[in-house]
Structure formats: C-alpha cells, structure tokens
Design an enzyme around this catalytic site. Sequence first.
Site, short mmCIF file in Angstrom:
data_model
loop_
_atom_site.label_atom_id
_atom_site.label_comp_id
_atom_site.label_asym_id
_atom_site.label_seq_id
_atom_site.Cartn_x
_atom_site.Cartn_y
_atom_site.Cartn_z
N ASP A 50 0.84 -1.19 0.00
CA ASP A 50 0.00 0.00 0.00
C ASP A 50 0.88 1.25 0.00
O ASP A 50 1.98 1.22 -0.57
CB ASP A 50 -0.95 -0.04 1.21
CG ASP A 50 -2.30 0.60 0.95
OD1 ASP A 50 -2.33 1.84 0.78
OD2 ASP A 50 -3.30 -0.13 0.92
N HIS A 87 -3.81 6.20 3.45
CA HIS A 87 -4.51 5.02 2.95
C HIS A 87 -3.95 3.73 3.56
O HIS A 87 -4.68 2.91 4.11
CB HIS A 87 -4.41 5.00 1.43
CG HIS A 87 -5.27 3.97 0.75
ND1 HIS A 87 -4.86 2.66 0.58
CD2 HIS A 87 -6.49 4.06 0.18
CE1 HIS A 87 -5.81 2.00 -0.07
NE2 HIS A 87 -6.82 2.83 -0.31
N ASN A 184 -13.35 0.49 -7.18
CA ASN A 184 -14.43 1.43 -6.90
C ASN A 184 -14.99 2.08 -8.16
O ASN A 184 -15.42 3.22 -8.13
CB ASN A 184 -13.94 2.53 -5.95
CG ASN A 184 -13.37 1.97 -4.66
OD1 ASN A 184 -13.82 0.95 -4.17
ND2 ASN A 184 -12.37 2.64 -4.12
N SER A 251 -11.22 -0.67 -0.79
CA SER A 251 -9.92 -0.72 -0.09
C SER A 251 -10.11 -1.02 1.39
O SER A 251 -9.21 -1.57 2.04
CB SER A 251 -9.21 0.63 -0.20
OG SER A 251 -8.63 0.81 -1.46
#
Length: 307
Positions: A50, A87, A184, A251
């Site tokens: 990530d 994130h 998404n 996520s």
Amino acid sequence: MNTEIILKPVKIVELFKVLNVVPDNLDKIRARELWEETDQGSGSVVAVLDSGIQVDHPSLKDNVIDGYNFTDDDEGNPIIYQDYLGHGTHVAGIIAAIDNGRGITGVAPKSKLLILKVINHKGRGSFENLIQAIMYAVAWTGPNGEKVNIMNMSLGSPEPHEELYKAIKYARSKGILLVAAAGNEGDGESDTIEISYPGFYKEVVQVGSISETETPSKFSNTNVNLDFVGPGENILSAHLNSNYVELTGTSMAAPFVAGAAALIIKMVNRSRPHLIPMYVYEYLLSHALPLENFSINQVGNGFIQLK
C-alpha cells in the site's frame, strides 16, 4: 500498456481525535468470537502492499514487524516506508490495530504487519514495484523465522499484466493467501462488469464492499470473479497524525478479509503449506452469509463471517 496503479483519493468522511463510539464491524463479521481460539491472530504475518504506514501510530506501532519502500518517496530510501496519504495506515488499522482503549481494534489485533510501500505520496505506483514487493514478501523472513501468511492489496489497475500474474501464482504456490480490493469503478448495476487487477485474477480473493445495511455498495466493482464482500462504507480506522478517520471504498473491505484470514490460518491444517490458501478459502466459503437478494456479480459468495 498502462503499467500504472493509481489510488484514487478517498474522501475522509469524518476525523476523530478522540473516539466515543466503538465501531461494530468486528461483531458484524463475528471476529471476536474467534479471538480466544486463535489468540487474536498471534503468529500470523500480513504483508500490506500500500502507501506505507505512520510508523509511530499508537494503534499500530507495536505490530509493525518490518517494512520496505519500493517507491521514489524519500529519495527511494528502502528503510523509510512512511505513509503520506493515510490510505495504508487506514488499511493496516483494519487488519491489526491493537486494543489500546482508543476505540478501534483490528480484526486480528495480535497479528504482525510487514509494510511494503508500493504507492507514493501522489497516490501512484507501478506494476514493476508491485511485482518486486510480492516477490520480497515471499522471500522475507522475520527476526524469529516468521514468514508472510497473507498479502493485502487494496489497489488496482484496469489492465492485466503478465509478469504480475506470474508473481501472484508464485506467491500462492508458496502458501500465501492473496487478498485484493475489487475496485471502486462500479455503477450500481449488477449486469455491467468492472474489472480491477490483481483482484480479478482467480488466485486472488477479490473483495467487494457492502453498506452498513448489508446491501452492495454502488461504487463496488461487479464481476464474475468476485469472491466475498466486507464492510466498506464509513469505516473507522487509523490515519495520519495519530488520528482516526472514516473512509469508504473496497480498499476498506479487503483488509477485513485479510484480518479474518490471519485468524483462520491459526485453525487450519498447516502440514502442507501450499494448501493453506485453499483451506482458508474453504473456511470463508462455508461460513459466509449468503446475500440472496443480490447477483453473485455484486456479492460473490456472500458477506464474510468468522463463525
């Protein structure tokens, strides 16, 4: 070929300095019911591919076992895997935030995190870095001989990539369960298809998002390879500056499955390591809550449950 992976900015729904409400997602997936039997995931290692992590976040710092920076941030220094987006920190918190009385706890709060930074401060990464990180995770050995059991990839690209696919298959052959966000780009329609890699590869557990009322999230990608859905809307977890925020997206759903796997892996037959991903998947499959009012393209095999 598009070889770039982009993390679209996720809207911060609400910022919390002090938490007054304990989120109930752990109870919705029945995680706490396995904590005693699995010692909260102690001994499991989850690689988080990530944007890095806030390394000194009070909810996370005790569970970071190691890390590596594959991006150009901090002049490419491999030992600085600091998160500049939030994130990765949020994803890591869903998996393994410790129960420190601050109000959020990860699905597997005694599991360890290997932080592999593949997304830079602009929210961009490359397939090449992702491949390097996957291979690094497979080869990694911890200070006490630990090995990676699970990889979480809350990222993706609409383009397939042959070398990435080879790395995915290699990691799975070594007994690592791979989990990825579905993406998404959804439009709320069950009969239109949106694909994100690496999630779409069959060797990866592809996770979509459902709302707090257990309906498919409009933004969640729909396709025939969707495996499960998890909580993905208004999810409270760790963030930059030692804060806690609510974020929304697939996520957020994927790390609920990665954390669940960190618990399940403590209960499956580990005598043949290459079969561990299959055993964990079978457990998820046999316990999932079917959401029969919706297409399998929207919910896969259902909402993950641990009991």
